[in-house]
Scaffold this motif. Structure first.
Motif, PDB file in Angstrom:
ATOM      1  N   ASN A   1       0.728  -1.146   0.140  1.00 54.11           N
ATOM      2  CA  ASN A   1       0.133   0.128   0.107  1.00 54.11           C
ATOM      3  C   ASN A   1       0.830   1.243   0.023  1.00 54.11           C
ATOM      4  O   ASN A   1       1.958   1.137   0.514  1.00 54.11           O
ATOM      5  CB  ASN A   1      -0.980   0.051   1.194  1.00 54.11           C
ATOM      6  CG  ASN A   1      -2.174  -0.749   0.830  1.00 54.11           C
ATOM      7  OD1 ASN A   1      -3.376  -0.160   1.308  1.00 54.11           O
ATOM      8  ND2 ASN A   1      -2.206  -1.885   0.246  1.00 54.11           N
ATOM      9  N   PHE A   2       0.343   2.274  -0.615  1.00 57.93           N
ATOM     10  CA  PHE A   2       1.146   3.435  -0.681  1.00 57.93           C
ATOM     11  C   PHE A   2       0.383   4.668  -0.103  1.00 57.93           C
ATOM     12  O   PHE A   2      -0.803   4.895  -0.941  1.00 57.93           O
ATOM     13  CB  PHE A   2       1.653   3.746  -2.240  1.00 57.93           C
ATOM     14  CG  PHE A   2       2.522   4.919  -2.271  1.00 57.93           C
ATOM     15  CD1 PHE A   2       3.842   4.623  -2.249  1.00 57.93           C
ATOM     16  CD2 PHE A   2       2.026   6.082  -2.711  1.00 57.93           C
ATOM     17  CE1 PHE A   2       4.642   5.893  -2.684  1.00 57.93           C
ATOM     18  CE2 PHE A   2       2.880   7.037  -2.939  1.00 57.93           C
ATOM     19  CZ  PHE A   2       4.254   7.107  -2.571  1.00 57.93           C
TER      20      PHE A   2
ATOM     21  N   LYS B   1      -3.182   4.060  -2.717  1.00 54.91           N
ATOM     22  CA  LYS B   1      -3.454   3.211  -3.500  1.00 54.91           C
ATOM     23  C   LYS B   1      -2.603   1.905  -2.864  1.00 54.91           C
ATOM     24  O   LYS B   1      -1.707   1.793  -2.363  1.00 54.91           O
ATOM     25  CB  LYS B   1      -2.634   3.476  -5.032  1.00 54.91           C
ATOM     26  CG  LYS B   1      -3.013   4.481  -5.703  1.00 54.91           C
ATOM     27  CD  LYS B   1      -4.149   3.798  -6.580  1.00 54.91           C
ATOM     28  CE  LYS B   1      -4.539   4.843  -7.593  1.00 54.91           C
ATOM     29  NZ  LYS B   1      -5.862   4.147  -8.399  1.00 54.91           N
ATOM     30  N   ASP B   2      -3.597   0.891  -3.591  1.00 56.18           N
ATOM     31  CA  ASP B   2      -3.015  -0.530  -3.192  1.00 56.18           C
ATOM     32  C   ASP B   2      -2.493  -1.029  -4.492  1.00 56.18           C
ATOM     33  O   ASP B   2      -3.054  -1.157  -5.744  1.00 56.18           O
ATOM     34  CB  ASP B   2      -4.298  -1.519  -3.019  1.00 56.18           C
ATOM     35  CG  ASP B   2      -4.041  -2.955  -3.041  1.00 56.18           C
ATOM     36  OD1 ASP B   2      -2.981  -3.232  -3.274  1.00 56.18           O
ATOM     37  OD2 ASP B   2      -4.915  -3.823  -2.690  1.00 56.18           O
ATOM     38  N   THR B   3      -1.042  -1.045  -4.612  1.00 58.97           N
ATOM     39  CA  THR B   3      -0.479  -1.207  -5.803  1.00 58.97           C
ATOM     40  C   THR B   3      -0.448  -2.770  -6.100  1.00 58.97           C
ATOM     41  O   THR B   3       0.506  -3.585  -6.623  1.00 58.97           O
ATOM     42  CB  THR B   3       0.922  -0.871  -5.497  1.00 58.97           C
ATOM     43  OG1 THR B   3       1.617  -1.810  -4.561  1.00 58.97           O
ATOM     44  CG2 THR B   3       1.150   0.726  -5.302  1.00 58.97           C
ATOM     45  N   GLY B   4      -1.767  -3.473  -6.195  1.00 59.50           N
ATOM     46  CA  GLY B   4      -1.703  -4.999  -6.587  1.00 59.50           C
ATOM     47  C   GLY B   4      -1.959  -5.225  -7.822  1.00 59.50           C
ATOM     48  O   GLY B   4      -2.000  -6.262  -8.322  1.00 59.50           O
TER      49      GLY B   4
ATOM     50  N   VAL C   1       0.767   5.029  -9.336  1.00 59.75           N
ATOM     51  CA  VAL C   1       1.573   5.607  -8.002  1.00 59.75           C
ATOM     52  C   VAL C   1       3.010   5.851  -8.460  1.00 59.75           C
ATOM     53  O   VAL C   1       3.368   7.105  -8.081  1.00 59.75           O
ATOM     54  CB  VAL C   1       1.835   4.264  -7.074  1.00 59.75           C
ATOM     55  CG1 VAL C   1       2.845   4.640  -6.249  1.00 59.75           C
ATOM     56  CG2 VAL C   1       0.563   4.122  -6.317  1.00 59.75           C
ATOM     57  N   ASN C   2       3.327   5.352  -9.638  1.00 60.36           N
ATOM     58  CA  ASN C   2       4.563   5.808 -10.371  1.00 60.36           C
ATOM     59  C   ASN C   2       4.618   7.396 -10.690  1.00 60.36           C
ATOM     60  O   ASN C   2       5.499   7.856 -10.473  1.00 60.36           O
ATOM     61  CB  ASN C   2       5.059   4.632 -11.210  1.00 60.36           C
ATOM     62  CG  ASN C   2       6.658   5.015 -11.855  1.00 60.36           C
ATOM     63  OD1 ASN C   2       7.599   4.943 -11.077  1.00 60.36           O
ATOM     64  ND2 ASN C   2       6.681   5.567 -13.133  1.00 60.36           N
ATOM     65  N   ARG C   3       3.506   7.631 -11.316  1.00 61.19           N
ATOM     66  CA  ARG C   3       3.224   8.823 -11.767  1.00 61.19           C
ATOM     67  C   ARG C   3       3.219   9.853 -10.473  1.00 61.19           C
ATOM     68  O   ARG C   3       4.076  11.133 -10.749  1.00 61.19           O
ATOM     69  CB  ARG C   3       1.986   8.932 -12.539  1.00 61.19           C
ATOM     70  CG  ARG C   3       1.577  10.189 -12.989  1.00 61.19           C
ATOM     71  CD  ARG C   3       0.111  10.351 -13.667  1.00 61.19           C
ATOM     72  NE  ARG C   3      -0.874  10.092 -12.458  1.00 61.19           N
ATOM     73  CZ  ARG C   3      -1.265  11.109 -11.872  1.00 61.19           C
ATOM     74  NH1 ARG C   3      -0.693  12.124 -11.674  1.00 61.19           N
ATOM     75  NH2 ARG C   3      -1.992  10.664 -10.935  1.00 61.19           N
ATOM     76  N   THR C   4       2.501   9.606  -9.753  1.00 65.80           N
ATOM     77  CA  THR C   4       2.388  10.473  -8.418  1.00 65.80           C
ATOM     78  C   THR C   4       3.772  10.738  -7.816  1.00 65.80           C
ATOM     79  O   THR C   4       4.292  11.698  -7.330  1.00 65.80           O
ATOM     80  CB  THR C   4       1.544   9.745  -7.469  1.00 65.80           C
ATOM     81  OG1 THR C   4       0.366   9.752  -8.125  1.00 65.80           O
ATOM     82  CG2 THR C   4       1.339  10.737  -6.276  1.00 65.80           C
ATOM     83  N   VAL C   5       4.717   9.705  -7.729  1.00 63.98           N
ATOM     84  CA  VAL C   5       5.990   9.731  -7.029  1.00 63.98           C
ATOM     85  C   VAL C   5       6.883  10.668  -7.820  1.00 63.98           C
ATOM     86  O   VAL C   5       7.555  11.490  -7.517  1.00 63.98           O
ATOM     87  CB  VAL C   5       6.734   8.548  -6.447  1.00 63.98           C
ATOM     88  CG1 VAL C   5       7.936   8.802  -6.035  1.00 63.98           C
ATOM     89  CG2 VAL C   5       5.672   7.744  -5.741  1.00 63.98           C
ATOM     90  N   LEU C   6       6.802  10.306  -9.116  1.00 61.42           N
ATOM     91  CA  LEU C   6       7.414  11.172 -10.199  1.00 61.42           C
ATOM     92  C   LEU C   6       7.319  12.562 -10.086  1.00 61.42           C
ATOM     93  O   LEU C   6       8.126  13.167 -10.512  1.00 61.42           O
ATOM     94  CB  LEU C   6       7.583  10.344 -11.444  1.00 61.42           C
ATOM     95  CG  LEU C   6       8.080   9.263 -11.972  1.00 61.42           C
ATOM     96  CD1 LEU C   6       7.894   8.607 -13.182  1.00 61.42           C
ATOM     97  CD2 LEU C   6       9.818   9.303 -11.591  1.00 61.42           C
TER      98      LEU C   6
END
Length: 355
Positions: A108-109, A219-222, A230-235
């Motif tokens: 989870n993130f 997000k549940d990165t399942g 999630v990758n987009r959000t972190v980037l």
């Protein structure tokens, strides 16, 4: 207070990636999701961490032990099979003892971490505190029902007809009262000991169960779609930094982080994007929201809104987007099939063929 991180699932929704790798170690912005969880725990001031592990135990242990988490005292707790979140609490009881604890699902993130939630729990100490968020399809989650005053009156696991759109986020806080609850419940129709049933057991006995509804990003990165989001959000938070070797024929635009040892030749990279150590990019385009891990090769290709795991190569391919590419993958163009036309034409026919 201790933390219990659940990392024993099979990751079926991320197959085939998780046939050979733990889902908690799939990288977001070139860092495993599990590492973000451990960093959030450390930021909340918790130092004793139990990680529940299953068949990918060796891989998770190797990654975490080399991840530089020197401020955390980590204990690995084996779970023979993924038999439910409440079962994980059962197998971790010796580690948890009589301490309060934060339970955090390892895939989870949550943007912003959990420090505020932990501080609130420490100040009020309900028997259980759950985190909720509104979702468009509650049938895929544990769902909470609140009364007119906002108190939790019921929980259901993946209901066909949800009583609300409030889904349980994979972060929970408990006092030792939860141990009696998990010992008292029976497996669900799925054959698992559901944490929702254990919390409902507390509610039915008028124990103090509270909720916090978050409006921030979770997000549940399942699955692949959520991993890419999630990758987009972190980037979007990446600070530009170029430590690698970029030639004058290349163009770097926006928030781009290029790790030491990476080489970029005659290419265009438009951020936000991250390029890992030892990766070589030649004659290519890397578009926004792309993470390319270490020791990859990108030649005469285009890629955007994607995640590429270590050791993979993409050569002569246009165009790759919205993709999750695993470890040591080779992506190349398919051989062109020979073109031929087979004709049966009547007398006096006129045919136009584009060749």
């Amino acid at each position: 207070m201790k933390a219990l991180v659940l990392s024993g699932g099979t990751g079926s929704r991320l197959r085939p990636i998780t046939h050979t790798s733990a889902k908690q170690l799939v990288p977001v912005a070139n860092k495993p999701v599990l590492f973000y969880v451990l960093e959030a725990i450390a930021d909340a001031g918790i130092t004793e961490v139990g990680i529940v592990v299953g068949e990918t135990a060796d891989e998770i242990r190797a990654a975490v032990d080399s991840g530089g988490f020197t401020g955390l005292d980590i204990t690995y707790i084996p779970q023979e099979a993924p038999l439910g979140l409440a079962h994980a609490v059962r197998v971790a009881q010796d580690f948890l003892g009589d301490d309060d604890f934060l339970m955090y699902l390892g895939d989870n993130f949550i943007v912003g971490g959990v420090t505020g939630l932990v501080e609130e729990f420490r100040a009020t100490r309900p028997d259980a505190q759950i985190l909720l968020t509104r979702v468009p399809d509650p049938t895929a989650f544990g769902v909470a029902e609140l009364d007119e005053h906002g108190a939790v009156i019921g929980l259901e696991e993946k209901p066909e007809k949800p009583k609300s759109d409030l889904a349980l986020v994979g972060v929970y806080l408990f006092t030792p009262a939860i141990h009696e609850a998990v010992r008292s419940i029976e497996p669900s129709w799925r054959g698992e000991l559901e944490i929702t049933h254990a919390i409902q057991w507390l509610i039915d006995r008028q124990r103090d169960v509270r909720s916090t509804t978050i409006s921030g990003y979770w997000k549940d990165t399942g699955n692949v779609g959520d991993m890419l989001e999630v990758n987009r959000t972190v980037l979007e938070t990446v600070e530009p930094r170029i430590d690698g070797d970029v030639d004058e024929a290349s163009e770097i635009v926006g928030r781009v982080r290029i790790a030491p040892g990476a080489v970029v030749r005659d290419s265009r990279i438009v951020g936000p994007a991250v390029i890992g150590t030892g990766t070589e990019i030649t004659g290519s385009y890397v578009g926004p929201f792309t993470s390319i891990s270490q020791e990859c090769r990108l030649t005469d290709s285009e890629i955007e809104f994607s995640i590429v795991l270590p050791g993979s190569s993409i050569t002569g391919v246009r165009r790759v987007e919205a993709s999750l590419i695993g470890r040591s993958v080779e992506v190349t163009p398919a051989p062109r099939a020979p073109a031929a036309h087979r004709l049966i034409l009547g007398d006096h026919s006129k045919v136009q063929i584009s060749s």
